[in-house]
Design an enzyme around this catalytic site. Sequence first.
Site, mmCIF file in Angstrom:
data_model
loop_
_atom_site.group_PDB
_atom_site.id
_atom_site.type_symbol
_atom_site.label_atom_id
_atom_site.label_comp_id
_atom_site.label_asym_id
_atom_site.label_seq_id
_atom_site.Cartn_x
_atom_site.Cartn_y
_atom_site.Cartn_z
ATOM 1 N N GLY A 14 0.823 -1.208 0.000
ATOM 2 C CA GLY A 14 0.000 0.000 0.000
ATOM 3 C C GLY A 14 0.851 1.249 0.000
ATOM 4 O O GLY A 14 0.652 2.152 0.820
ATOM 5 N N THR A 16 1.695 3.563 -2.642
ATOM 6 C CA THR A 16 1.651 4.598 -3.679
ATOM 7 C C THR A 16 1.258 5.964 -3.121
ATOM 8 O O THR A 16 1.465 6.980 -3.788
ATOM 9 C CB THR A 16 0.667 4.212 -4.804
ATOM 10 O OG1 THR A 16 -0.637 4.004 -4.247
ATOM 11 C CG2 THR A 16 1.138 2.936 -5.509
ATOM 12 N N SER A 141 -2.805 1.066 14.237
ATOM 13 C CA SER A 141 -3.453 2.356 14.461
ATOM 14 C C SER A 141 -3.734 2.514 15.946
ATOM 15 O O SER A 141 -3.870 1.520 16.675
ATOM 16 C CB SER A 141 -4.774 2.418 13.682
ATOM 17 O OG SER A 141 -5.576 3.495 14.112
ATOM 18 N N TYR A 154 -13.044 -1.952 11.827
ATOM 19 C CA TYR A 154 -11.677 -1.497 11.573
ATOM 20 C C TYR A 154 -10.819 -1.654 12.825
ATOM 21 O O TYR A 154 -9.714 -2.198 12.782
ATOM 22 C CB TYR A 154 -11.705 -0.043 11.118
ATOM 23 C CG TYR A 154 -10.347 0.617 11.034
ATOM 24 C CD1 TYR A 154 -9.486 0.328 9.978
ATOM 25 C CD2 TYR A 154 -9.923 1.525 12.000
ATOM 26 C CE1 TYR A 154 -8.240 0.945 9.892
ATOM 27 C CE2 TYR A 154 -8.690 2.140 11.930
ATOM 28 C CZ TYR A 154 -7.844 1.845 10.872
ATOM 29 O OH TYR A 154 -6.603 2.451 10.792
#
Length: 264
Positions: A14, A16, A141, A154
């Site tokens: 991930g 970019t 996170s 999440y």
Amino acid sequence: MKLGLENKRVLVTGSTVGIGFASALSFAREGAEVWLNGRTQTRIDAAAEIIRAQVPGARVSGVAADLTTVDGIDAITAALPELDVLVNNFGLFEAKPFEEITDDDWLRHFEANVMSGVRLSRHYFPGMLARDWGRIVFVSSESAVQIPPDMIHYGMTKTAQLALARGLAERTAGTGVTVNTVLPGPTLTEGVQHLIDDMARGRGMDQSEVEAEFFRAMRPSSLLRRFARPEEAANLIVYVSSALATATNGAALRVDGGVVRAVL
């Protein structure tokens, strides 16, 4: 400060945009051989071009792959059979009331945020142990510690990453391999920027007002009182991946702007 990453093979998933891209850029500056990952070759090529422009002579390659699928994982491991540093940064998030989160939503988040790291680590971890050197970093996170009520699915996946990383770290005892987790707080990634833009347009506010309201209402415990920049999280990711971080293993390291009210 030289981090001992010259010529190390590094994969950042991930990568970019956002924290992943900032990490890849920092690895390139340290002389590592960097592999990017994104969903399309167009985005990978654009990111690689920026890195080469900022780091002359940078060695940057990339693999376009959907890491929510086994085929996507296989595409990466076929292109890059062995590596020294794996940064499991790929993931997704969405805000949704608990009662509206479907089974598909739960599974989609688990495949992206947990199983992508499981599958890649399962491939690369044995080689790291055999060579007696390697780094695996999971980008979790602060939501792993204090689950957001509007993103319970999440938060659950981010907590799962902590357990996964610690379990793998237990397997590294007495070796030169480490496995750690980095926990960013609210960070101005591409997705967050889109949310701020949408909120600003919808409420007739400017971005600074939206940011201030977010921290008053949603993250009042923040000591930073602003969104972190992706490179601020990347700095910790790159350090913990370095040769200097040998004694840091099995750790959950916060770069959350002080959002989590805890001394440990």
